[in-house]
Write a protein that holds these residues in place. Sequence first.
Motif, PDB file in Angstrom:
ATOM      1  N   LYS A 124       0.836  -1.208   0.000  1.00 56.07           N
ATOM      2  CA  LYS A 124       0.000   0.000   0.000  1.00 56.07           C
ATOM      3  C   LYS A 124       0.872   1.261   0.000  1.00 56.07           C
ATOM      4  CE  LYS A 124      -4.102  -1.826   0.170  1.00 56.07           C
ATOM      5  NZ  LYS A 124      -5.070  -1.652  -0.893  1.00 56.07           N
ATOM      6  N   CYS A 125       1.961   1.202   0.699  1.00 57.28           N
ATOM      7  CA  CYS A 125       2.894   2.327   0.773  1.00 57.28           C
ATOM      8  C   CYS A 125       3.492   2.589  -0.616  1.00 57.28           C
ATOM      9  CB  CYS A 125       3.982   1.953   1.781  1.00 57.28           C
ATOM     10  SG  CYS A 125       5.093   3.280   2.212  1.00 57.28           S
ATOM     11  N   ARG A 126       3.934   1.517  -1.288  1.00 59.78           N
ATOM     12  CA  ARG A 126       4.508   1.624  -2.634  1.00 59.78           C
ATOM     13  C   ARG A 126       3.468   2.146  -3.622  1.00 59.78           C
ATOM     14  NH1 ARG A 126       6.398  -3.332  -3.407  1.00 59.78           N
ATOM     15  NH2 ARG A 126       4.461  -4.068  -4.318  1.00 59.78           N
ATOM     16  N   GLU A 127       2.239   1.630  -3.522  1.00 54.21           N
ATOM     17  CA  GLU A 127       1.191   2.044  -4.439  1.00 54.21           C
ATOM     18  C   GLU A 127       0.898   3.541  -4.297  1.00 54.21           C
ATOM     19  OE1 GLU A 127      -3.475   1.005  -5.513  1.00 54.21           O
ATOM     20  OE2 GLU A 127      -2.422  -0.214  -4.013  1.00 54.21           O
ATOM     21  N   ALA A 128       0.764   4.012  -3.069  1.00 58.76           N
ATOM     22  CA  ALA A 128       0.475   5.434  -2.829  1.00 58.76           C
ATOM     23  C   ALA A 128       1.650   6.297  -3.326  1.00 58.76           C
ATOM     24  CB  ALA A 128       0.221   5.681  -1.350  1.00 58.76           C
ATOM     25  N   PHE A 129       2.859   5.863  -3.049  1.00 58.99           N
ATOM     26  CA  PHE A 129       4.047   6.613  -3.459  1.00 58.99           C
ATOM     27  C   PHE A 129       4.128   6.715  -4.989  1.00 58.99           C
ATOM     28  CE2 PHE A 129       8.533   6.673  -4.709  1.00 58.99           C
ATOM     29  CZ  PHE A 129       8.943   7.840  -4.097  1.00 58.99           C
ATOM     30  N   LEU A 130       3.930   5.599  -5.670  1.00 57.94           N
ATOM     31  CA  LEU A 130       4.033   5.605  -7.131  1.00 57.94           C
ATOM     32  C   LEU A 130       2.902   6.398  -7.786  1.00 57.94           C
ATOM     33  CD1 LEU A 130       5.246   1.953  -7.819  1.00 57.94           C
ATOM     34  CD2 LEU A 130       6.581   4.068  -7.894  1.00 57.94           C
ATOM     35  N   LEU A 131       1.698   6.333  -7.224  1.00 52.77           N
ATOM     36  CA  LEU A 131       0.609   7.151  -7.767  1.00 52.77           C
ATOM     37  C   LEU A 131       0.922   8.640  -7.606  1.00 52.77           C
ATOM     38  CD1 LEU A 131      -2.539   5.159  -6.549  1.00 52.77           C
ATOM     39  CD2 LEU A 131      -1.752   5.448  -8.917  1.00 52.77           C
ATOM     40  N   SER A 132       1.530   8.970  -6.494  1.00 55.88           N
ATOM     41  CA  SER A 132       1.887  10.362  -6.246  1.00 55.88           C
ATOM     42  C   SER A 132       2.998  10.819  -7.193  1.00 55.88           C
ATOM     43  CB  SER A 132       2.345  10.510  -4.793  1.00 55.88           C
ATOM     44  OG  SER A 132       2.962  11.755  -4.593  1.00 55.88           O
ATOM     45  N   ARG A 133       4.025   9.986  -7.349  1.00 54.09           N
ATOM     46  CA  ARG A 133       5.191  10.402  -8.127  1.00 54.09           C
ATOM     47  C   ARG A 133       5.075  10.097  -9.617  1.00 54.09           C
ATOM     48  NH1 ARG A 133       5.440  12.374  -3.575  1.00 54.09           N
ATOM     49  NH2 ARG A 133       7.385  12.799  -2.533  1.00 54.09           N
ATOM     50  N   LYS A 140      -5.869  13.519  -2.456  1.00 49.02           N
ATOM     51  CA  LYS A 140      -7.306  13.253  -2.514  1.00 49.02           C
ATOM     52  C   LYS A 140      -7.619  12.240  -3.616  1.00 49.02           C
ATOM     53  CE  LYS A 140     -11.733  15.619  -2.725  1.00 49.02           C
ATOM     54  NZ  LYS A 140     -12.430  16.888  -2.894  1.00 49.02           N
ATOM     55  N   SER A 141      -6.983  12.418  -4.796  1.00 49.38           N
ATOM     56  CA  SER A 141      -7.212  11.490  -5.915  1.00 49.38           C
ATOM     57  C   SER A 141      -6.685  10.096  -5.582  1.00 49.38           C
ATOM     58  CB  SER A 141      -6.531  12.000  -7.187  1.00 49.38           C
ATOM     59  OG  SER A 141      -7.069  13.247  -7.572  1.00 49.38           O
ATOM     60  N   ILE A 142      -5.558  10.043  -4.916  1.00 52.22           N
ATOM     61  CA  ILE A 142      -4.988   8.745  -4.519  1.00 52.22           C
ATOM     62  C   ILE A 142      -5.914   8.069  -3.515  1.00 52.22           C
ATOM     63  CG2 ILE A 142      -3.046   7.611  -3.350  1.00 52.22           C
ATOM     64  CD1 ILE A 142      -1.256   9.907  -4.442  1.00 52.22           C
ATOM     65  N   ALA A 143      -6.422   8.836  -2.570  1.00 55.24           N
ATOM     66  CA  ALA A 143      -7.333   8.296  -1.560  1.00 55.24           C
ATOM     67  C   ALA A 143      -8.577   7.713  -2.223  1.00 55.24           C
ATOM     68  CB  ALA A 143      -7.709   9.391  -0.565  1.00 55.24           C
ATOM     69  N   LEU A 144      -9.148   8.417  -3.202  1.00 56.07           N
ATOM     70  CA  LEU A 144     -10.330   7.917  -3.918  1.00 56.07           C
ATOM     71  C   LEU A 144     -10.006   6.629  -4.682  1.00 56.07           C
ATOM     72  CD1 LEU A 144     -11.885  11.249  -5.277  1.00 56.07           C
ATOM     73  CD2 LEU A 144     -12.835   9.735  -3.515  1.00 56.07           C
ATOM     74  N   ARG A 145      -8.864   6.615  -5.374  1.00 54.33           N
ATOM     75  CA  ARG A 145      -8.498   5.443  -6.176  1.00 54.33           C
ATOM     76  C   ARG A 145      -8.213   4.234  -5.294  1.00 54.33           C
ATOM     77  NH1 ARG A 145      -4.123   5.404 -11.044  1.00 54.33           N
ATOM     78  NH2 ARG A 145      -5.711   6.716 -11.986  1.00 54.33           N
ATOM     79  N   MET A 146      -7.547   4.445  -4.144  1.00 55.25           N
ATOM     80  CA  MET A 146      -7.180   3.326  -3.284  1.00 55.25           C
ATOM     81  C   MET A 146      -8.277   2.984  -2.279  1.00 55.25           C
ATOM     82  SD  MET A 146      -3.125   4.113  -2.556  1.00 55.25           S
ATOM     83  CE  MET A 146      -2.905   2.639  -1.570  1.00 55.25           C
ATOM     84  N   GLY A 147      -9.266   3.854  -2.151  1.00 51.04           N
ATOM     85  CA  GLY A 147     -10.350   3.593  -1.206  1.00 51.04           C
ATOM     86  C   GLY A 147      -9.925   3.780   0.230  1.00 51.04           C
ATOM     87  N   ILE A 148      -9.027   4.750   0.474  1.00 54.03           N
ATOM     88  CA  ILE A 148      -8.555   5.042   1.834  1.00 54.03           C
ATOM     89  C   ILE A 148      -8.690   6.540   2.076  1.00 54.03           C
ATOM     90  CG2 ILE A 148      -6.986   3.051   1.996  1.00 54.03           C
ATOM     91  CD1 ILE A 148      -4.683   4.853   1.194  1.00 54.03           C
ATOM     92  N   SER A 149      -8.457   6.955   3.323  1.00 56.80           N
ATOM     93  CA  SER A 149      -8.588   8.378   3.654  1.00 56.80           C
ATOM     94  C   SER A 149      -7.352   9.163   3.181  1.00 56.80           C
ATOM     95  CB  SER A 149      -8.761   8.560   5.166  1.00 56.80           C
ATOM     96  OG  SER A 149      -7.548   8.290   5.826  1.00 56.80           O
ATOM     97  N   VAL A 150      -7.533  10.471   3.028  1.00 54.97           N
ATOM     98  CA  VAL A 150      -6.422  11.346   2.643  1.00 54.97           C
ATOM     99  C   VAL A 150      -5.333  11.294   3.707  1.00 54.97           C
ATOM    100  CG1 VAL A 150      -5.769  13.748   2.186  1.00 54.97           C
ATOM    101  CG2 VAL A 150      -7.909  12.869   1.279  1.00 54.97           C
ATOM    102  N   ASN A 151      -5.741  11.228   4.970  1.00 53.63           N
ATOM    103  CA  ASN A 151      -4.791  11.149   6.070  1.00 53.63           C
ATOM    104  C   ASN A 151      -3.919   9.894   5.945  1.00 53.63           C
ATOM    105  OD1 ASN A 151      -3.596  11.977   8.473  1.00 53.63           O
ATOM    106  ND2 ASN A 151      -5.003  10.717   9.703  1.00 53.63           N
ATOM    107  N   THR A 152      -4.534   8.774   5.566  1.00 54.35           N
ATOM    108  CA  THR A 152      -3.790   7.518   5.390  1.00 54.35           C
ATOM    109  C   THR A 152      -2.824   7.653   4.212  1.00 54.35           C
ATOM    110  OG1 THR A 152      -5.672   6.284   6.281  1.00 54.35           O
ATOM    111  CG2 THR A 152      -4.036   5.027   5.058  1.00 54.35           C
TER     112      THR A 152
END
Length: 184
Positions: A124-133, A140-152
């Motif tokens: 999950k950490c790798r997925e969020a990082f790669l979507l960001s970079r 917010k877009s990453i949170a929607l795509r991954m189904g998690i909160s913006v804080n997460t």
Amino acid sequence: MKKGDQRAFECLYERYWLPLLDHAYQRLQSTDAAKDLVQGLFVNLYVRREEIPDIHSPRHYLFRALKYQVLNQLRGTLLRSEKLQQLQAEGLRERQPREQASAHVIEKELEGRLRDAIHLLPEKCREAFLLSRMENLSYKSIALRMGISVNTVEKQIGKALRILRAQVGNYYLDCLIPFIIYFL
């Protein structure tokens, strides 16, 4: 002097030392170099005193000898300067490809370390990082795509950056992320 009269040599030395020194200094612009030349001239005169032909004008002989000494000194300085410039130019030409190759090897090594570190991140950490970079998505877009909160998302990306910085350092991480992501 030719017959070994020490007093005759001393008289020449005392009479011409200073005018010769002044003349040499005017040409060389260096007190030390001028002293060395004049001293060498008198040493050579004393050592070769028996070989020197009869001198009708000691002043003329000494100043002419000094002239050739100065010319030899200047020629030697010029040749050393040209040789130094040539060696420096060759050194730069030789060093540039080596330095470029060395920098390229270091860059490739760091890229490999960063790529490996990214692959070792938790999923999950790798997925969020790669979507960001990679996709330049907002948190917010990453949170929607991954189904998690913006804080997460913030915590996951922060965790990824801490892990990666520990692996490759801040400077290299900031410099290499745009390039590594391209090659992933």
